[in-house]
Structure formats: structure tokens, C-alpha cells
Design a protein around this motif. Structure first.
Motif, mmCIF file in Angstrom:
data_model
loop_
_atom_site.group_PDB
_atom_site.id
_atom_site.type_symbol
_atom_site.label_atom_id
_atom_site.label_comp_id
_atom_site.label_asym_id
_atom_site.label_seq_id
_atom_site.Cartn_x
_atom_site.Cartn_y
_atom_site.Cartn_z
ATOM 1 N N PRO A 256 0.821 -1.324 0.075
ATOM 2 C CA PRO A 256 0.072 0.090 0.108
ATOM 3 C C PRO A 256 0.840 1.117 0.127
ATOM 4 O O PRO A 256 2.075 1.256 0.408
ATOM 5 N N ASP A 257 0.176 2.283 -0.467
ATOM 6 C CA ASP A 257 0.875 3.426 -0.729
ATOM 7 C C ASP A 257 1.711 4.318 0.627
ATOM 8 O O ASP A 257 2.612 4.799 0.368
ATOM 9 N N ASN A 258 1.193 3.941 1.771
ATOM 10 C CA ASN A 258 1.668 4.351 3.062
ATOM 11 C C ASN A 258 3.169 3.691 3.159
ATOM 12 O O ASN A 258 3.937 4.419 3.979
ATOM 13 N N ARG A 259 3.499 2.853 2.577
ATOM 14 C CA ARG A 259 4.965 2.127 2.496
ATOM 15 C C ARG A 259 5.705 2.583 1.273
ATOM 16 O O ARG A 259 6.765 2.157 0.984
ATOM 17 N N GLY A 260 4.922 3.336 -0.025
ATOM 18 C CA GLY A 260 5.676 3.621 -0.717
ATOM 19 C C GLY A 260 6.898 3.864 -1.092
ATOM 20 O O GLY A 260 7.901 3.586 -1.248
ATOM 21 N N GLU A 261 7.146 5.388 -0.266
ATOM 22 C CA GLU A 261 8.545 5.914 -0.308
ATOM 23 C C GLU A 261 9.558 5.102 0.395
ATOM 24 O O GLU A 261 10.443 5.069 -0.061
ATOM 25 N N GLU A 262 9.126 4.568 1.597
ATOM 26 C CA GLU A 262 10.186 3.932 2.086
ATOM 27 C C GLU A 262 10.564 2.645 1.088
ATOM 28 O O GLU A 262 11.784 2.123 1.119
ATOM 29 N N SER A 263 9.772 1.977 0.430
ATOM 30 C CA SER A 263 9.867 0.927 -0.369
ATOM 31 C C SER A 263 10.878 1.382 -1.358
ATOM 32 O O SER A 263 11.935 0.730 -1.862
ATOM 33 N N GLU A 264 10.569 2.239 -1.819
ATOM 34 C CA GLU A 264 11.282 2.868 -3.063
ATOM 35 C C GLU A 264 12.559 3.254 -2.674
ATOM 36 O O GLU A 264 13.433 2.766 -3.428
ATOM 37 N N ARG A 265 12.824 3.813 -1.724
ATOM 38 C CA ARG A 265 14.185 4.145 -1.224
ATOM 39 C C ARG A 265 15.173 2.939 -1.020
ATOM 40 O O ARG A 265 16.133 2.635 -1.394
ATOM 41 N N ILE A 266 14.400 1.543 -0.018
ATOM 42 C CA ILE A 266 15.086 0.501 0.205
ATOM 43 C C ILE A 266 15.355 -0.048 -1.266
ATOM 44 O O ILE A 266 16.802 -0.816 -1.424
ATOM 45 N N ALA A 267 14.513 -0.241 -2.120
ATOM 46 C CA ALA A 267 14.707 -0.873 -3.391
ATOM 47 C C ALA A 267 15.906 0.028 -4.274
ATOM 48 O O ALA A 267 16.774 -0.853 -4.970
ATOM 49 N N GLY A 271 19.878 -1.286 -5.320
ATOM 50 C CA GLY A 271 20.385 -1.389 -6.900
ATOM 51 C C GLY A 271 19.041 -2.028 -7.691
ATOM 52 O O GLY A 271 19.259 -2.540 -8.923
ATOM 53 N N PHE A 272 17.717 -1.806 -7.320
ATOM 54 C CA PHE A 272 16.692 -2.036 -8.022
ATOM 55 C C PHE A 272 15.991 -1.084 -8.606
ATOM 56 O O PHE A 272 16.356 0.224 -8.158
ATOM 57 N N ARG A 273 15.170 -1.072 -9.551
ATOM 58 C CA ARG A 273 14.250 0.055 -10.037
ATOM 59 C C ARG A 273 12.861 -0.329 -9.755
ATOM 60 O O ARG A 273 12.473 -1.023 -10.459
ATOM 61 N N PRO A 274 12.414 0.568 -8.837
ATOM 62 C CA PRO A 274 11.264 0.192 -8.284
ATOM 63 C C PRO A 274 10.022 0.726 -9.076
ATOM 64 O O PRO A 274 10.259 1.600 -9.842
ATOM 65 N N ILE A 275 9.106 -0.185 -9.127
ATOM 66 C CA ILE A 275 7.814 0.030 -9.865
ATOM 67 C C ILE A 275 6.730 0.068 -8.989
ATOM 68 O O ILE A 275 6.337 -1.053 -8.507
ATOM 69 N N LEU A 276 6.216 1.335 -8.122
ATOM 70 C CA LEU A 276 5.220 1.112 -7.349
ATOM 71 C C LEU A 276 3.766 0.833 -8.021
ATOM 72 O O LEU A 276 3.323 1.673 -8.804
ATOM 73 N N ALA A 277 3.216 -0.106 -7.379
ATOM 74 C CA ALA A 277 1.975 -0.440 -7.960
ATOM 75 C C ALA A 277 0.940 -1.095 -6.989
ATOM 76 O O ALA A 277 0.764 -2.120 -6.598
#
Ligand code: SAH
Length: 490
Positions: A256-267, A271-277
Motif C-alpha cells: 500500500p501507498d503508505n509504505r511507498g516512499e520507504e519501499s522505493e528508497r530501500i529498493a 540496486g533495483f528500479r522500483p515500480i510502485l503499484a
């Protein structure tokens, strides 16, 4: 704002789409613009740099009109320039690379209006780069050619595709989707090997970037399969093969979106390119007023997620009360979330499941308070009650299927290298939404071709139930460990 005494028109390149790839000069000019003309919506962030009172004109879509012709745009630029205003004519990429900036400059010159060009980062080089394709590479190629794939036969300056095939090196083809088949056949006729690596990069430098790879011989078929649409760039040449090593793996994150920013940063960090969905939507519920009394009345307070812990602890009074309560969690991540905030967790079951938790609670406690999501498993309550425990329950948040356009994009067009699931419901809702969109079979195929990661055994079990093969489950059930596991296993 300082008004210029005399107008000037700036033909400004806005780069390939990412606001971070706009030059400093372009940004400053946009910030000082009195009139801003642009084609399509480049990026709302870039357009947002213009002053609130600037006149903005979308020349690609005027009210009640389809699109201005180039002549009309030239005339408009001359007219605005004559008004003595500071005019910024914003274009994607570089204004002089298939941007018709030269024509606009000539029209302004003819009208005697001062103008200046501000180069931008062209998509011709930066879009391949972003997809891990260097247009030149030592030992592979020393030349690259940039052409438009859109030339209509019979137009002046007709491109000789068969001759182009003989030039060798890297070939970068802009506006190449519509005539992909004609152009690739001409290159093959001209003698370029059908084995030559080729790739289409759609919407480079955006979250919707896709790379469709193949060879000159099969790229047409691959493009059809993936339904590649403009804007996209075709790259032909041996350098394309380098993308396998140089392009970061793309990972779809369904949290869910409330974890989006954190997930993006960790990813990104890993070395990953995150695609949030986000496949589930999250909404916080207000804490009940009698929560303090209900905490005091119970002899054990149970949290089943870090999210729940964060919500409850945001209330200072509740946090204080919990310090003197006996706390239990379903797993280590929730325990960590509580302990990071100075609380002590005394019960964590050996097996991280509702059943495991119920079994470690039932013999010891009489009145248990569950602080969790409104969608928590009914098993926990049932097993506890069967064991004679009095159960009180407070819903801290709601999770619901998301209707996020990023999820629909992933389902309909996304081709990530990895799908990452952080709960059974993220998986369930992805498949449900795919079914609603009539894209279930197609998505299943892409899931089978990609790698799939599950944060822990319950998520893995849900995926198995849905018929999805799982490649990675970390030992420690956290998002970060899951990504580290993918890195380690490769
Ligand atoms: N002046 C621009 C090119 C304009 S022509 C520049 O220098 O980049 C428009 C074409 O550019 C599109 O059809 C596509 O081939 C390419 N293009 C522009 N931005 C792109 C992007 N973000 N991703 C993929 N292709 C892009």
C-alpha cells in the motif's frame, strides 16, 4: 517579478521526462517565464515551476481545437514575442533534435524577434542510457546514428534505409513505432544481420518505462506481443546486449501507498528500479476513545503488524500505557517496530502465524486485546475463544482493494523482472483486479516469466493457492531482507 523591457523567446529543451534531468538554465527560465508554450503534458512537476500568473498554452491541445499546426505555433511565438514578454517554448528532449526548434527559430529570426536556444538532454542518447544501453562502447562500436523512423516515403530528404544498414554501429531510431515493420525489413534487406540485438524502450525515464528486447529479426513480433506504443525508441546494435548487465532489475512493489516512499528508497539502495503499484489501499481508523480503559482491562495486548504498532504509538497516552502492558506480536518485524520505540515485547510465537500466536497466548492469558486491521484473520479470535480466552478487538486501519491507476498499468502493460508481494492480500487483490480487467491469463504469463518474491510463508501460501510459483522467501520476514535475498540469489 521583473518585467523585461523587451520580449525574448527561449526555445528550451526539457529533457527526456524526469524533472531531475532538466538543465539549470531551463529551470531558471521556466521559473521566470511570462508565457509558457508546451506540446504535450511533459511532466506536471516541470510545468509547475512556472509562476502562477504565467500564461500557459498547451499547443498540443487548445480548448475546442485538436492541435495547432507548426505554422500556427510559429505565428503564436512571433505574436507573444512581439508583446514584449518573456516567452518559454518548452520541448521534450533537445529542441533541435527532431523538435522543429530550428523552424521556430527561423520564423522568429524572420520577424526580428530575439530568441535563444537552450539545449536539453535528448532522448536519443539518454533513453537508451537509462535502459542500460551505452550508444558507444569500447570494443563494440565507435559510432552511432540517430534517425527518425517516421519519414514518409517520397518526402524530401528521404532516408536510404538499406544504405543505413551498411553504416553499421549503433542505430537509434526515434518515432519508430508506427513504421517499425517497414524500417526493420529495410535494414535486413540492406544486409544487417537478423541476429543483431535490438530493443524498444517505451516511456524512458518514467515509472512506466518498459524495455522490450529481441533481435532485428524478431523485434516486430516482440513489439506486437508487448503492444509497444509511442513514445518509444528503437536501438539496433551489439551495444543493446549490454543492457542485461547495465540495466537495474525492475521490481514491482505491490505494498500500500503508505509504505511507498520507504519501499522505493530501500529498493533503489539495493540496486533495483522500483515500480510502485499498490494493490491494496490503506486507511487509518480513528482510535476509540475508550482505548486506554480497554488496554488496562486486558492482561495482554497483541499487535499483528508494524503498521498497527506505528498507528497506536503515535498517541502519546496510549504509548505510555503500553509501556506497562504485556505485549505480544505475531512476528519479529512488528516486535522490532515496538522495540524501536522503547517497548518490550514478551510474547512472539515460534511460528509466525495466527495459529502459532493463539497457541502461545491461550494458556497464559485470560483477557487479550487485539490491535489490528479490520481485515485480520477471524482464526485468531476463534482459536483464542475456543481456548477460553476473552477477546477484545480494536481496528486500527482498513485495507481495501486499490483502484490505483499504477496497479492497472502494471496489470495491463507492466513487464517487471520481479514481482514482490508483502502480504497475501497484495497477491489476492492483484489477481482479482486482473480478472476484473480481463487480463488474468496475460498477467499469469508475465508472472511465470518473471521472478516472484514473497515476504514470508503466509504470503507464499496465498501465492501457491493462486497458482503462482514463488522464487524467493527471505529467512527474516522484512521487505529489506526479501530484496537482499533476491540480490543474493540473483
Ligand atoms: N526533441 C526530442 C525528440 C522529439 S521526437 C528529443 O531530443 O528527445 C519524439 C520522439 O522522441 C518519440 O517518438 C520517441 O521516439 C522519442 N522520445 C522522446 N522522449 C522519450 C521517452 N521518454 N522515452 C522514449 N522515447 C522518447
Amino acid at each position: 517579478m521583473k518585467r523585461s523591457s523587451r520580449g525574448k523567446v527561449y526555445l528550451v529543451g526539457a529533457g527526456p521526462g524526469d524533472p531531475d534531468l532538466v538543465t539549470l538554465r531551463a529551470k531558471r527560465l521556466i521559473e521566470e517565464a511570462e508565457v509558457l508554450l508546451f506540446d504535450r503534458l511533459l511532466s506536471s512537476e516541470i510545468l509547475g515551476w512556472a509562476p502562477g500568473d504565467a500564461e500557459t498554452i498547451d499547443v498540443g491541445k487548445l480548448p475546442g481545437r485538436h492541435k495547432l499546426s507548426q505554422e500556427e505555433i510559429n505565428a503564436l511565438l512571433v505574436e507573444k514575442g512581439r508583446e514584449g514578454r518573456r516567452v518559454v517554448r518548452l520541448k521534450g528532449g533537445d529542441p533541435f533534435v527532431f523538435g522543429r526548434g530550428g523552424e521556430e527559430g527561423l520564423a522568429l529570426a524572420a520577424a526580428g524577434i530575439p530568441f535563444e536556444v537552450v539545449p536539453g538532454i535528448t532522448s536519443a542518447i539518454s533513453v537508451p542510457a537509462g535502459a542500460g544501453i551505452p550508444v558507444t562502447h569500447r570494443g563494440v562500436t565507435t559510432a552511432f546514428t540517430v534517425v527518425t523512423g517516421h519519414e514518409e516515403p517520397g518526402k524530401d530528404d528521404n532516408l536510404d534505409w538499406e544504405a543505413l544498414a551498411k553504416v553499421g554501429g549503433t542505430l537509434v531510431i526515434l518515432m519508430g513505432v508506427a513504421r517499425l515493420e517497414e524500417n526493420t525489413s529495410a535494414l535486413l534487406r540492406g544486409g544487417r544481420s537478423p541476429e543483431t540485438p535490438a530493443a524498444l524502450i517505451e516511456r524512458g525515464w518514467s515509472p512506466e518505462e518498459r524495455l522490450v528486447g529481441g533481435t532485428l529479426g524478431d523485434i516486430v513480433e516482440r513489439a506486437k506481443e508487448a503492444n509497444v506504443q509511442s513514445p518509444a525508441i528503437l536501438v539496433v546494435g551489439d551495444v543493446v546486449a549490454l543492457s542485461e548487465k547495465l540495466r537495474p532489475p525492475t521490481i514491482a512493489i505491490l505494498r500500500p501507498d503508505n509504505r511507498g516512499e520507504e519501499s522505493e528508497r530501500i529498493a533503489r539502495m539495493l540496486g533495483f528500479r522500483p515500480i510502485l503499484a499498490p494493490s491494496i489501499a490503506f486507511s487509518e481508523l480513528p482510535l476509540p476513545e475508550d482505548l486506554p480503559e480497554r488496554i488496562e482491562r486486558s492482561d495482554c495486548v497483541v499487535f499483528t503488524s508494524a503498521t498497527g504498532a506505528e498507528i497506536a504509538l503515535r498517541d502519546g497516552g496510549v504509548a505510555e500505557l503500553l509501556k506497562s502492558s504485556v505485549l505480544a506480536t505475531i512476528g519479529p518485524r512488528t516486535q522490532e517496530a515496538l522495540e524501536e520505540r522503547g517497548l518490550f515485547v514478551s510474547v512472539v510465537p515460534e511460528s509466525y502465524s495466527s495459529r502459532g500466536l493463539a497457541h502461545s497466548l491461550a494458556p497464559k492469558f485470560k483477557r487479550v486485546l487485539l490491535l489490528r486491521s479490520a481485515q485480520g484473520s477471524p482464526d485468531l479470535v476463534r482459536i483464542l475463544e475456543e481456548a477460553g480466552v476473552e477477546v477484545d478487538e480494536v481496528y486500527l486501519y482498513d485495507i481495501a482493494p486499490s483502484a490505483d491507476p499504477r496497479l492497472d498499468w502494471l496489470i495491463l502493460r507492466g513487464r517487471p523482472d520481479i514481482f514482490a508481494f508483502t502480504s497475501g492480500s497484495t497477491a489476492k487483490n492483484l489477481m482479482k483486479r486482473a480478472k476484473d480487467l480481463g487480463a488474468q491469463d496475460d498477467l499469469r504469463e508475465r508472472l511465470a516469466r518473471a521472478k516472484v518474491a514473497a515476504i514470508g510463508p503466509p504470503t507464499e501460501a496465498e501465492l501457491a493457492r493462486l497458482g503462482v510459483r514463488v522464487d524467493y522467501v527471505p529467512e527474516k520476514y522484512t521487505f529489506e531482507s526479501m530484496l537482499e535475498e533476491i540480490r543474493r540469489k540473483g
